[in-house]
Design an enzyme around this catalytic site. Structure first.
Site, PDB file in Angstrom:
ATOM      1  N   HIS F  69      47.343 -28.883   3.149  1.00 55.72           N
ATOM      2  CA  HIS F  69      46.360 -30.286   2.751  1.00 55.72           C
ATOM      3  C   HIS F  69      47.641 -30.695   1.468  1.00 55.72           C
ATOM      4  CE1 HIS F  69      41.751 -31.682   2.118  1.00 55.72           C
ATOM      5  NE2 HIS F  69      42.703 -31.600   1.123  1.00 55.72           N
ATOM      6  N   GLU F  70      47.132 -29.555   0.419  1.00 58.69           N
ATOM      7  CA  GLU F  70      48.151 -30.385  -0.885  1.00 58.69           C
ATOM      8  C   GLU F  70      48.748 -30.717  -0.930  1.00 58.69           C
ATOM      9  OE1 GLU F  70      45.468 -30.497  -3.503  1.00 58.69           O
ATOM     10  OE2 GLU F  70      44.239 -29.060  -2.207  1.00 58.69           O
ATOM     11  N   HIS F  73      48.202 -34.494   0.221  1.00 56.76           N
ATOM     12  CA  HIS F  73      48.130 -35.527  -0.610  1.00 56.76           C
ATOM     13  C   HIS F  73      49.005 -35.372  -2.293  1.00 56.76           C
ATOM     14  CE1 HIS F  73      44.139 -35.585  -0.679  1.00 56.76           C
ATOM     15  NE2 HIS F  73      43.736 -33.612  -1.030  1.00 56.76           N
ATOM     16  N   ASP F 145      37.575 -35.136  -0.852  1.00 59.67           N
ATOM     17  CA  ASP F 145      39.201 -36.334  -0.254  1.00 59.67           C
ATOM     18  C   ASP F 145      37.825 -37.471  -0.265  1.00 59.67           C
ATOM     19  OD1 ASP F 145      40.363 -34.337  -1.524  1.00 59.67           O
ATOM     20  OD2 ASP F 145      41.039 -33.952   1.085  1.00 59.67           O
TER      21      ASP F 145
END
Lengths: 277, 277, 277, 277, 277, 277
Positions: F69-70, F73, F145
Site C-alpha cells: 500500500h505505502e 503511494h 485515502d
C-alpha cells in the site's frame, strides 16, 4: 490463558481486573483450590454480556429456535476459512439475548479485507437461514444480525470503496465536520440517483452473502442439525466440541440434565449435613 | 393468581403493590372478608387504564359501535391459533377508550415469529372490520388499532427483515447513534425508490392481514354478533364466556341491568336501616 | 340551561365561573332582576370569542359578504342530518371574525364516523360557496373554514384509515415519539409516491364535499338568500328562527334598527331624568 | 384630518402621539401659528419610513429610474377600480427606498376579495414595467414589489383557496403548531407534484397580473410619462395632482427648484438680519 | 481626497480614524512633512485587507498566475462601460489573497441594473479566463470570484426577477421570518422542477457572461499581457497606469527592483550615520 | 535543517519547541553529543502522529498489505512531476495508521492548480491499486485515502469551478452564512438534477485519476515491488533511498533485523556493566 487473551479484545484494564475478581470469587464459592479456565470464561461473559439467566424459564419453542439459530452462526463461522475461528456457542440466555456465538479474533487486525467482510456477512445470516430451514418460520431473533450485516455492507460501500460500481469514493459526510457538530446528523451529500445505486449495491452484497451462506448450509443440513441438537443437550459447545461434531464424532461430556441432577444432589448434601448438626 | 400474573407483564413492583392495595380497599368497601379475583382484576385495570367510567352517560350509538368493535377484536383473538389467547373483553369505558380487548401472553416471548406478527395484525383489524360489517359506517375508534398495526408491519419490514422483497437489511438508522442523539429524528438513509418499496410492502402486509381477518369474520358473522350482543348485555366477558358463546352455549351470569338493580337495592337498604336507627 | 351546557363543551370550571359572572354583571347593568338565557349566551360568546364589536363600523360590502357566508354555513348545518344541529348564527363581529355559525353537539362523541366527517366538510364549505354564488367574488373570509376542512380531511386519511385507496395504515409519525420530542417536527416516514396519493385523496374528499354542498345550496338558493337577508336585518338568528325561515315562515322579533332605536331612546331617558334632578 | 386617519392604519397610540409631536415641532420650527396637514403628513412619513433624505445626493440616473418606477405604481393604483385609491407618490428617498407610492385604504377590510388581490398584484408590477418600458433596463429597485407580489399570490393559493386548480385546501402547516414551535420552520406537508402545481399556479397568477398591468400601461404611455416628469419636477404628487395630470391638466404649484431657491433665500435673510444687529 | 472618499464606501467613523492614524504614522516613519495620498491609500488597504506581505517569499509560478489573474480582472473592469471604473490593481499579497483589483464606485447606487450586474459577472470571470489563456492551467485562485459571481447571478434570478423564464417572482424565503429566526436556514418553498429551472438559469447567465468576457479578452490578448507584465514589474498599477498601457504608452515609474534597491540604500544610510556618531 | 523546515508546514511555535525538546531528549538518551537529523525527524513524527509502535506485534499479512500500500503511494508520489516530491515512506505503525508516505511541499502554495489536484488524486489511489494488484484483495486500509480523494474532487468541482460541465459556479452554501451559523449544516441550494451531475463529475474525475494511476503502476510493477520489498526489509525509506531503487540501485543501510540485533546487543552491555559495578 492465551485463548482468554484473544477472547478479550478491547477490554480495559478495569474490565480485566473485574474478570479476575469474578473468576476468583466463583472458584472460591465452588470450593476450588485454583481458578480454572471455565471460571475465567464465565467471568468474562458475565462482565461483558451480563449474568447467565439459568433460572429463567425458557419456552421450549423459543429454546429450539435459539438452538438452530446459534447452530447456524456456529456452523458458518467454523467452516469459512476467511472468517475468524469459532470460540464457543451457547444457548444460555444472557441480557436480552437468547444465546450467542463467539468468534476468536486471532490478531489485532489493521485491515479489514473484502474477503473477511464477505465472510462476516455470511456468518451474520447463518442464524436466520437456520430458522428458515429448520423452524419453518422466521423470527425477530435475527434483528441484531441484520443490523450488523447492514452496517458492514454499508461501510464496505460508503467508506471503504469496495463496490466496483460506486468506485473509490467516500459517501460519508466529512468526518472532520461530523466530529465538531456531532449532535446534528449530517445531510447526505449525494443525489437520489446515487442513493438508489447505494441501496442496490447494499442489496446485491447482502443477497450474495445470504445466497452463499444458504448454499453452504443446505449442503450441510445434517451437520448443522447435529450442532443444534448438541446445543439443546449441552447448552454450550466450545470450538473443539463443534469440530468433533463436524468430523462425525460423539461428544463425551455431561449434559444439562446431568449437571442439573449433580447440582441438585450437591445442594441436598449440605442440607443433610446441616440437619445432622 | 397465575392468570393475574400473566396479565401483568411489565408491571413494576410499585404497580403490583398499588394493585394489591386497590383490591384490598375495594374488598373492604364491599364488606367482603377476603379479596376476590374480580377485585384484583378491577384493581389491575384501574392502575393501568384509569378508573372505569360507569357513571359516564354513553350514547346508545357509541355503545353499539364499541360493542361490535370490541367483539371483532375478541373474536379474532379467540380463534387465531398463532395469537395470544383472549383474556377478557369489555365495553366499560376507561380513560379515552370506549372499551378494550385483553390478550393473555402465555409466556415471556424471546422471539416474535412472522406468524405471530401476522396474527397480531389480524386482531388489530378485527374492530374496524366489525364496524364496517355491522354498523354500516366506519369511525375514528380504530385510530389506536391502525397505529399499532402500522407500527408492527413497519417493524417486520424495516427491522426484522421479514419482507422477501426488501431482504434481510435493516432500514432503521443505527441504534447506537439514535440513543446518543435521541432528540433529533434521524434522517433516513435509503433512497426514494426504496421508500416506495417499503410503503408498498407495508401496504401489502396490511392488506393481506385485513383480507384474512375479513374472510374469517364474514364466515362467522353470527358468532361475532352473539359476542357483541352479550357485551351490550353483560358489558364484560372473560375468556370462558366467549368460549361458551363460540360453542353455542348460553351465558348464565347477571346482566348489567341486574347489577344496576342490585346496586340500587343495596344502596337503598343502608338508607332504610339508617332510617330505622 | 341544558342548551347552554351542550354549547360549552371543553370549558374549564374557571371558564364556566367567568361566564356566570359576566352574565350576572350584564343582567345587573341592564337592571334585570334575574339572569336570562340571552345574558348567559352573550357571556359565553364573550368569554370564548371576545367582546362583540357592535360599535365597529362595518363596511356594507363586508357586511353583505359576511351575511351570505354565514347563511351558507347555517343552511348546510341545518339541513344535513349527519351534522350536529345548528345552535345559532350571527354577523356581529367578535375578535377577528366578521360573524360565526354555531353548532350544538348533542352528546360527547366517542367516535367520529366517516359520515359525520363528510357532513362537517360540507358545513365548512357552505360559506365559500354562498360567497361564490351570491357575491360574484370569493374572499379571504373562508381561510379558517379551509384550514378546518383540510385538517379534517387529512385526519380522516392519515390517522383514521378512511381512504380505501390508502387503507388502514397510519401515516402520522409514532405519537409516542412525537410527545417526547414535540418541539421537533417529525420527518414523514412515507415516500413521495405515497405523499402524492395522500394529496390526491385529500383533494378527492374535499372536492366531493364541495360538490355535494354546492348542489345542496344550488337547489335551495331562495332559502339561503332568505337566511342571509334575515341576518342583515336581525344580525343574530337562533335555531328556531332558521327553522321558521326554512319552513317559509316570517320572523316576528325586533330588527337591528328597532334595537338601536330602542337603545337610543333608553339612553336618552336617563339623561332627561338626570336633567330632571 | 380624516385623510390622515385613513393613512395611518395599524398605528399605535404612541405612534400617533409621536406624529402629533413631530408635526407640532416642525410647525414651530417653521414659525407657523398652526399645524398644517403637510406637517402632519411629513411627520407621519418620518415616523413610519424615516427622515426624508433631501440632503442625499441622488445620481440623475437613479432619480430618473425612481421617477418612472413610482409613476408606474401611481398610475396603476389610480386607474384600477378594484384597488385602494392613491394617496400620494414621492421620489424623496426615505430609509432604504428611493421613493414610494402610498395608497389610502378607504376602510378596515374584513375580507380580501380575489379581485382586490389581483389589483394589488398589478399595482406591484407597475414599477418594474415602467422601468422596462422607459429606462430600457430593469433594476433591483423592484425587489420589495416582487417580494410583496409573491407573498400575495402564494397566500391567495395556499391559504385562501383562490386557485381553482388547487381547490379550497390549505397548504400551510397547521397554524396551531406553528405558533407553539415558531422557531422551527415547519416541513411542508404536500408532495413534490403538488409543489409543482403550486409553483405553476403562482406563476400563472403573477404572469396574468403582469400582462394586464403591461397592457394598461402600454395603452397609456403618455399619461405615465407625464406623471414621471411631474415627479422629477415636483418630487411629490398627491392624489389630486395625479388626477389633474391624468385629466390632461397642468399643475400649478412650486417646483423643487422653486422650493430650493425659496429655502436658500429664507436661510440668507436671518443671516443678513443678524448682520444688521 | 475625493478618490479616497469614493474608495472607502461602508467604512465606519472608527475605520476612517484608523486610516488617518495609520497614514500619519507611516508618513512620520518615512520622515515626511506631510501625509501623501499614497500613505492614505496604503493605510486604507491595511485597515481593510491586512498588512501587505512584502517579506513573504512568493514562488515565481504563483506570482505569474496572480499577475495574469489580476490583469484579467483589471482589463475587463477598465473596458466595460457598464462596470464601475478601475481604481487600482496589485499583486502584493495581503491577508489570504495573492493580489487584488479594486473598482471605484462613482456613486452610492440606489439601483443595481441588469446591465451593471452582467458587467460585474464579466469582471469576476476575467481572472479565471486569463489563467486559462496564459498559464495553460486553472487554479483555486478563482474561488472568491466564483463565489461572488454565483451569488450575484442567484440574486438577479431569485430576488430581482431578472430572469424572463422565472419571472418577477421572489424565490427567497420571506425576509421577515428569516430575520426573526436567522439561525435556522429556511427551507426552500419551491418545487424540484423550479429548482432545476433556477439552476439552469444561473448556469445560462454565468455561461453568457463567461463567454462575453472570454471574447473580449481573446480580442485583446496583447493588452492584457502588457498589464500582466507591468504588474510583474511594478507590482501595483493605478487607473492612469492601466489607461496608459491600454493606449499603448510606456510607464515611467520606479520598478519593484528600483524600490527595493532604494530601500536597501536608505536602510544603510542611517546605520552609517549612527556609526558616525 | 531546510528539509525539516519544509517538512513542518503549519506547525506552531509550540510544536516546533516540542520537536526540539523531543529530539534533544532522544539524543541524550542515546548518549549522543549532538542532535542528528534522524532525531529531529523522529521527534517531528512523534509530535505529529504519535509514538512509533515498534513493540506492536504486526501480523505478517497486515505488514505485507501495508508495505505494498505505502509503496503504491510512494511510487506515484515519486514519479508524477505535478505532485510534491516524496519525503519519506514508512511501515512503522503510528497512531491508528499501519504506515505512512510523506510528501515535501517545496513552497507555500498560493494556488492549487488543476494539474496539481489531479496528481494528488493519483497519489491517493496508489495505495489501493497496489493492494489490488499485489495482494489479490482490497482492504479498509484505503479509507483515509478515499476520504481525501473525494474531498479534493468535490472541492475542485463545487468550489473551484474545475469541471467544464458544471462551469465556474459555486455549489457550496454562502461561506458568510456558514461561518455565522456553523453548527447547522447548510441545506444545499441546487436541484436534484444538479446533484446528479455533481456526483457524475466527481465519479468521472476519480475514475480518470484511478485509471491513470493504475496504468502508471501496471507499467512499473517491478519498481513498485522493489520498493515494497525494501520497506519490508528496512521499514523506512527516504527520498534518496526510493530514488536509488527506482534507478535500479541497491540500498546499503542496516535492515530492521540488523537494527534489532544491534539494539539487543546494546541493551545487554549496560546490564553487564552494571553487573560489573
Amino acid at each position: 490463558m492465551e485463548r482468554l487473551a484473544r477472547g478479550t479484545p478491547m477490554f480495559s484494564g478495569a474490565d480485566l481486573a473485574a474478570i479476575i475478581n469474578e473468576a476468583a470469587l466463583a472458584a472460591t464459592m465452588a470450593d476450588k483450590d485454583y481458578v480454572e479456565t471455565a471460571d475465567l470464561e464465565e467471568a468474562r461473559d458475565k462482565v461483558r454480556w451480563g449474568r447467565a439467566k439459568k433460572s429463567r424459564v425458557i419456552d421450549e419453542d423459543d429454546r429450539k429456535i435459539t438452538a438452530y439459530h446459534e447452530a447456524g452462526h456456529a456452523f458458518v463461522q467454523s467452516v469459512l476459512k476467511d472468517a475468524d475461528p469459532l470460540h464457543k456457542v451457547s444457548i444460555i440466555p444472557r441480557g436480552p439475548y437468547g444465546g450467542a456465538t463467539f468468534a476468536l479474533p486471532e490478531k489485532d487486525r489493521l485491515h479489514y479485507t473484502k474477503r473477511y467482510c464477505m465472510a462476516l456477512l455470511q456468518v451474520c445470516f447463518g442464524g436466520r437461514i437456520a430458522e428458515e430451514m429448520f423452524c419453518d418460520d422466521i423470527s425477530s431473533g435475527a434483528q441484531a444480525d441484520i443490523q450488523q450485516a447492514t452496517s458492514i455492507a454499508r461501510q464496505m460501500i460508503l467508506t471503504w470503496g469496495m463496490s466496483e460500481k460506486l468506485g473509490p469514493i467516500s459517501y460519508e459526510p466529512d468526518s472532520g465536520l461530523r466530529d465538531m457538530v456531532y449532535i446534528i446528523p449530517s445531510e447526505r451529500e449525494y443525489s437520489e440517483k446515487t442513493a438508489e445505486e447505494i441501496d442496490s449495491e447494499v442489496k446485491r452484497l447482502v443477497d450474495q452473502a445470504y445466497k452463499k451462506a444458504k448454499e453452504l448450509i443446505e449442503a450441510n443440513k445434517d451437520k448443522l442439525e447435529k450442532i443444534a441438537k448438541a446445543l439443546l443437550k449441552y447448552e454450550t459447545l466450545d470450538a473443539d466440541d463443534v469440530k468433533l461434531i463436524l468430523e462425525g464424532g460423539e461428544l463425551d461430556k455431561p449434559t444439562v440434565s446431568d449437571l442439573l441432577a449433580a447440582e441438585r444432589a450437591k445442594n441436598k448434601r449440605p442440607n443433610s449435613e446441616q440437619k445432622g448438626q
